[in-house]
Design a protein around this motif. Structure first.
Motif, short mmCIF file in Angstrom:
data_model
loop_
_atom_site.label_atom_id
_atom_site.label_comp_id
_atom_site.label_asym_id
_atom_site.label_seq_id
_atom_site.Cartn_x
_atom_site.Cartn_y
_atom_site.Cartn_z
N LEU A 142 0.77 -1.25 -0.05
CA LEU A 142 0.09 0.06 0.13
C LEU A 142 0.76 1.27 0.02
CD1 LEU A 142 -2.63 -1.02 2.79
CD2 LEU A 142 -3.36 -0.67 0.32
N SER A 143 2.02 1.16 0.29
CA SER A 143 2.88 2.33 0.63
C SER A 143 3.24 2.96 -0.59
CB SER A 143 4.22 1.98 1.50
OG SER A 143 5.17 1.07 0.53
N GLY A 144 3.19 2.18 -1.72
CA GLY A 144 3.67 2.80 -3.02
C GLY A 144 5.41 2.89 -3.17
N ILE A 145 5.95 2.54 -2.03
CA ILE A 145 7.57 2.52 -2.28
C ILE A 145 8.16 1.37 -2.91
CG2 ILE A 145 9.61 2.67 -0.62
CD1 ILE A 145 8.00 4.60 1.35
N PRO A 146 8.49 1.53 -3.66
CA PRO A 146 9.16 0.27 -4.30
C PRO A 146 10.23 -0.88 -3.52
CG PRO A 146 10.56 2.13 -5.28
CD PRO A 146 9.33 2.51 -4.39
N ASP A 147 10.50 -1.97 -3.44
CA ASP A 147 11.14 -2.91 -2.76
C ASP A 147 11.25 -2.50 -1.36
OD1 ASP A 147 12.89 -4.85 -2.36
OD2 ASP A 147 14.80 -3.84 -2.80
N ALA A 148 9.86 -2.26 -0.79
CA ALA A 148 9.82 -1.78 0.59
C ALA A 148 10.13 -2.69 1.72
CB ALA A 148 8.43 -1.09 0.65
N ARG A 149 10.76 -2.08 2.58
CA ARG A 149 10.96 -2.89 4.15
C ARG A 149 10.06 -2.09 5.11
NH1 ARG A 149 12.67 -5.36 0.44
NH2 ARG A 149 14.47 -6.54 0.47
#
Length: 445
Positions: A112-119
């Motif tokens: 949901l964050s839209g941040i790629p390769d998110a942690r």
């Protein structure tokens, strides 16, 4: 449930018995700086839906949700059941062990964050989430310089206070960080208020570029898309996208503080940053409050290279504990399945328009502003632009007597009524609350 409790209109005057004794005990054992609302503070004992009850049986329509934390509803059955079932199995293990509810919730938030390769890293509060974001940014960039917005608020810890641009919530100038403050968080005050939106953005960008010409190597810009404690102020859409272009030229990270704006509260967007998303997602996103619907949940989302930059051991004893993760999963599922973002957009628009109409004749009302179910009413001394914290206090008391709980905030002084009900607020409840607030304003101004 409290069948004899008043069902609307004025509530009973506060008791002078057990409540007064509890207040005395509170003052004797807790810090003087621990704020309480109302001349006769209220003890809330239980809630359901958008309503809460006090120890005397008075019912209130809740338009503040424990400071934007009861996001969906009081006593939401799905959350209550998830907490009860998880608590019956295992409350806690720390992050030293695999934790299925934590992984499940992290996967959903990363997407949901839209941040790629998110942690995702879980904390217990928004303050702790912002602390973590600052740790990541300063370690990644090897710099202790932080850009922050004037009138901002990011928490009560030593480092978070050090980047807070609202003097009413910043008790010390000491800080482990060197903070440089940027224009732009408040649209209708300050040196650029008279410009149109395009001119305002251009002036703020020019200010940022000039500031960077004097700075060594800032680690990040941290900004609330809508300033919460600052009085629900926001810049024109696109400001942070324009900032982002400048920041990227210098390798500076963008941290979006979504502690109050996340999860669809602003209506048009799931995250506040999306109103400024032309330059892509932020490098770091912080969240808290509403995701737990009252449980202690906060967290940070960052792309992997930023999140993984720490070269020392770390863990979280209470961040991501099984019970709070179960609550967050159930709450997020309910929010998405019932399109509470859409409800915030529709009911929020109705409420904002109703409040603007109701306050049109009050000379002490400077502005009604907001997005979705995040609404501020700024009060000033009639005929001036000077804040009127006394009027805010009077309206807060009058609203409580009428059966409505609201919040307060503001920049130069506490001059803004803050309205942020649970996102499941109905149109009828919005009208009921607006009518109570209109009477409170009429009786107080």
């Amino acid at each position: 449930m409290t069948a004899d409790a008043p069902r609307g209109g004025a509530v009973r005057e506060p008791a002078r018995g057990p409540d007064e004794d509890l207040h005395r005990r509170h003052r004797a054992v807790l810090p003087d700086w621990l704020a309480l609302y109302y001349a006769d503070p209220v003890e809330l004992t239980h809630g359901e839906g958008r309503h809460v009850w006090d120890a005397d049986g008075n019912r209130y329509l809740d338009f503040f949700g424990g400071i934007l934390t009861t996001m969906t509803a009081h006593a939401l059955p799905e959350v209550t059941r998830a907490v009860s079932e998880q608590a019956a199995r295992l409350n806690h293990s720390s992050t030293l062990y695999l934790n299925r509810p934590m992984v499940d919730l992290a996967e959903r938030i990363a997407t949901l964050s839209g941040i790629p390769d998110a942690r995702v890293f879980f904390t217990t509060s928004g303050t702790e989430a912002n602390d973590t974001a600052l740790l990541l940014a300063t370690a990644y960039r090897r710099s202790n310089q932080i850009l922050a917005m004037r009138n901002s608020y990011h928490g009560r810890s030593f480092s978070a206070v050090g980047i807070t641009g609202n003097k009413g919530w910043s008790p010390t100038s000491l800080s482990p960080l060197q903070t440089l403050y940027v224009h732009g968080g408040v649209r209708t005050r300050g040196p650029y208020a008279g410009l149109d939106d395009a001119g305002f953005i251009a002036a703020c960008v020019a200010d940022l570029e000039d500031l960077l010409g004097h700075a060594r190597a800032p680690a990040a810009l941290i900004a609330e898309p809508v300033q919460g404690v600052g009085g629900f102020t926001s810049p024109p859409d696109g400001l942070y996208a324009a900032f982002r272009e400048v920041l990227q030229e210098h390798g500076i990270l963008w941290i979006t503080d979504e502690v109050q704006t996340g999860w669809g509260r602003t209506g048009d967007h799931f995250w506040g940053w999306q109103a400024h998303g032309q330059s892509g997602p932020p490098d770091i996103l912080t969240f808290a409050k509403g995701i737990g619907n009252g449980m202690s949940v906060g967290g940070v989302v960052a792309r992997a290279e930023v999140m993984n930059c720490l070269d020392a051991n770390s863990l979280s004893t209470f961040g991501g504990t099984q019970v709070t993760m179960a609550a967050g999963l159930a709450n997020l599922t309910h929010l998405l399945e019932h399109d509470l973002q859409g409800s915030a957009r529709k009911v929020g628009a109705l409420l904002i328009e109703r409040l603007r109409t109701a306050t049109a004749g009050f000379p002490g009302v400077r502005e009604v502003r907001g997005r979705g179910l995040m609404i501020g009413i700024e009060l000033v001394r009639p005929g001036t632009d000077r804040a009127d914290p006394g009027a805010v206090a009077a309206v807060l008391e009058a609203a409580r007597r009428g059966g409505l709980l609201i919040g307060r905030g503001g920049g130069h002084s506490t001059s803004v009524l803050r309205i942020a009900p649970p996102l499941s607020l109905t149109a009828a409840e919005a009208e009921e609350g607006a009518a109570i607030l209109e009477r409170a304003l009429r009786d107080s101004l």
